[in-house]
Design a protein around this motif. Structure first.
Motif, PDB file in Angstrom:
ATOM      1  N   GLU A 129       0.931  -1.222  -0.089  1.00 11.21           N
ATOM      2  CA  GLU A 129       0.069   0.034  -0.279  1.00 11.21           C
ATOM      3  C   GLU A 129       0.721   1.379  -0.052  1.00 11.21           C
ATOM      4  O   GLU A 129       0.437   2.474  -0.093  1.00 11.21           O
ATOM      5  CB  GLU A 129      -0.970   0.114   1.106  1.00 11.21           C
ATOM      6  N   LEU A 130       2.218   1.031   0.310  1.00 16.58           N
ATOM      7  CA  LEU A 130       3.081   2.404   0.193  1.00 16.58           C
ATOM      8  C   LEU A 130       3.701   2.540  -0.939  1.00 16.58           C
ATOM      9  O   LEU A 130       4.261   1.495  -1.781  1.00 16.58           O
ATOM     10  CB  LEU A 130       4.127   1.973   1.428  1.00 16.58           C
ATOM     11  N   LYS A 131       4.068   3.714  -1.539  1.00 20.03           N
ATOM     12  CA  LYS A 131       4.504   4.265  -2.753  1.00 20.03           C
ATOM     13  C   LYS A 131       5.996   4.348  -2.418  1.00 20.03           C
ATOM     14  O   LYS A 131       6.563   3.845  -3.374  1.00 20.03           O
ATOM     15  CB  LYS A 131       3.974   5.475  -3.102  1.00 20.03           C
ATOM     16  N   SER A 132       6.555   4.725  -1.527  1.00 19.41           N
ATOM     17  CA  SER A 132       8.043   4.856  -1.285  1.00 19.41           C
ATOM     18  C   SER A 132       8.760   3.686  -0.712  1.00 19.41           C
ATOM     19  O   SER A 132       8.062   2.826   0.013  1.00 19.41           O
ATOM     20  CB  SER A 132       8.285   5.911  -0.225  1.00 19.41           C
ATOM     21  N   SER A 133       9.804   3.236  -1.698  1.00 13.37           N
ATOM     22  CA  SER A 133      10.621   2.162  -1.138  1.00 13.37           C
ATOM     23  C   SER A 133      11.249   2.213   0.227  1.00 13.37           C
ATOM     24  O   SER A 133      11.065   1.509   1.135  1.00 13.37           O
ATOM     25  CB  SER A 133      11.629   2.037  -2.140  1.00 13.37           C
ATOM     26  N   LYS A 134      11.524   3.425   0.858  1.00  9.19           N
ATOM     27  CA  LYS A 134      11.871   3.593   2.108  1.00  9.19           C
ATOM     28  C   LYS A 134      10.781   3.322   3.227  1.00  9.19           C
ATOM     29  O   LYS A 134      11.258   3.093   4.282  1.00  9.19           O
ATOM     30  CB  LYS A 134      12.294   5.225   2.228  1.00  9.19           C
ATOM     31  N   ALA A 135       9.474   3.616   2.968  1.00 11.86           N
ATOM     32  CA  ALA A 135       8.627   3.540   3.555  1.00 11.86           C
ATOM     33  C   ALA A 135       8.203   1.906   3.964  1.00 11.86           C
ATOM     34  O   ALA A 135       7.644   1.336   4.821  1.00 11.86           O
ATOM     35  CB  ALA A 135       7.122   4.258   3.164  1.00 11.86           C
ATOM     36  N   ARG A 136       8.470   1.204   2.605  1.00  6.09           N
ATOM     37  CA  ARG A 136       8.170  -0.020   2.555  1.00  6.09           C
ATOM     38  C   ARG A 136       9.117  -1.009   3.258  1.00  6.09           C
ATOM     39  O   ARG A 136       8.927  -2.039   3.767  1.00  6.09           O
ATOM     40  CB  ARG A 136       8.004  -0.768   1.056  1.00  6.09           C
ATOM     41  N   GLU A 137      10.529  -0.540   3.388  1.00  7.31           N
ATOM     42  CA  GLU A 137      11.652  -1.023   3.887  1.00  7.31           C
ATOM     43  C   GLU A 137      11.600  -1.882   5.038  1.00  7.31           C
ATOM     44  O   GLU A 137      11.607  -2.899   5.297  1.00  7.31           O
ATOM     45  CB  GLU A 137      12.749  -0.278   3.636  1.00  7.31           C
ATOM     46  N   PRO A 138      10.957  -0.936   6.193  1.00  9.85           N
ATOM     47  CA  PRO A 138      10.582  -1.790   7.572  1.00  9.85           C
ATOM     48  C   PRO A 138       9.599  -2.911   7.451  1.00  9.85           C
ATOM     49  O   PRO A 138      10.021  -4.025   8.165  1.00  9.85           O
ATOM     50  CB  PRO A 138      10.104  -0.610   8.495  1.00  9.85           C
TER      51      PRO A 138
END
Length: 211
Positions: free
Chosen positions: A166-175
């Motif tokens: 659901e997240l666009k940013s790879s940084k946000a998805r990383e965790p």
């Protein structure tokens, strides 16, 4: 044992009370007693009450004489119901795990089921042959607990995957991705432990017999 004592007692009493040997005299007696009272026929009413008492006596006799056999049948019935429910739940999880397009999670679940399914069937007799009863029960309990935890974790990996999608940013998805990988590794290690334990049961049995 997945079912509680309250459920067992309910099934046990129901099994005794609904036996034809008990139920027929009670129903016939109750009907006769009701008709006797309704139409003013005391002898019919008395016969009905006697029949009801006979049904109750049969129930009491069955309890005293055959309680163990009745209990065994009830246990078998409850365990069969639990196995069916467990299979349905695991089948549903297997189907849901297809959603993440990651074959690792399905493979882990299927390996778990292959390893642990014998513990829920007659196969556990062969698995624990030669192992002292108390030790065997403790090992089985620990494996079942570990299995249930792995099932919960695999379900959590799917939740993490959905959150990441659901997240666009790879940084946000990383965790979310990193946590999911940790959980998958935890399940993999748990499967290794279960596999090693089951493989070692024959050795435990041999040592116990020697001692």
């Amino acid at each position: 044992m997945a079912w509680d004592q309250k459920r067992f007692r309910k099934e046990f009493v129901l099994h005794l009370a609904t036996s034809p040997a008990t139920l027929v005299p009670l129903l016939a007696g109750g009907t006769a007693a009701g008709l006797g009272i309704l139409f003013g026929a005391p002898l019919v009413a008395l016969a009905g009450v006697t029949a009801m008492m006979g049904g109750g006596g049969i129930c009491a006799t069955r309890f005293l004489v055959g309680a163990k056999k009745v209990a065994e049948r009830v246990v078998a019935k409850l365990e069969a119901e639990d196995r069916a429910t467990r299979k349905d739940n695991l089948d549903a999880l297997d189907h849901r795990l297809l959603e993440d397009d990651d074959p690792r999670t399905e493979d882990l679940l299927r390996d778990l089921r292959k390893l642990v399914d014998p513990l829920y069937s007659a196969g556990d007799i062969q698995l624990f042959a030669g192992v002292p009863t108390a030790l065997g029960l403790e090992i089985k309990r620990k494996i079942e607990e570990l299995f249930e935890r792995c099932v919960v974790i695999l379900d959590q990996t799917l939740v993490l995957w959905r959150n990441a999608q659901e997240l666009k940013s790879s940084k946000a998805r990383e965790p979310f991705v990193a946590q999911r990988e940790r959980l998958i590794e935890e399940v993999s290690l748990s499967i290794e432990r279960i596999s090693a334990t089951l493989a070692g049961l024959s050795t435990i049995g041999s040592k116990a017999e020697d001692e």
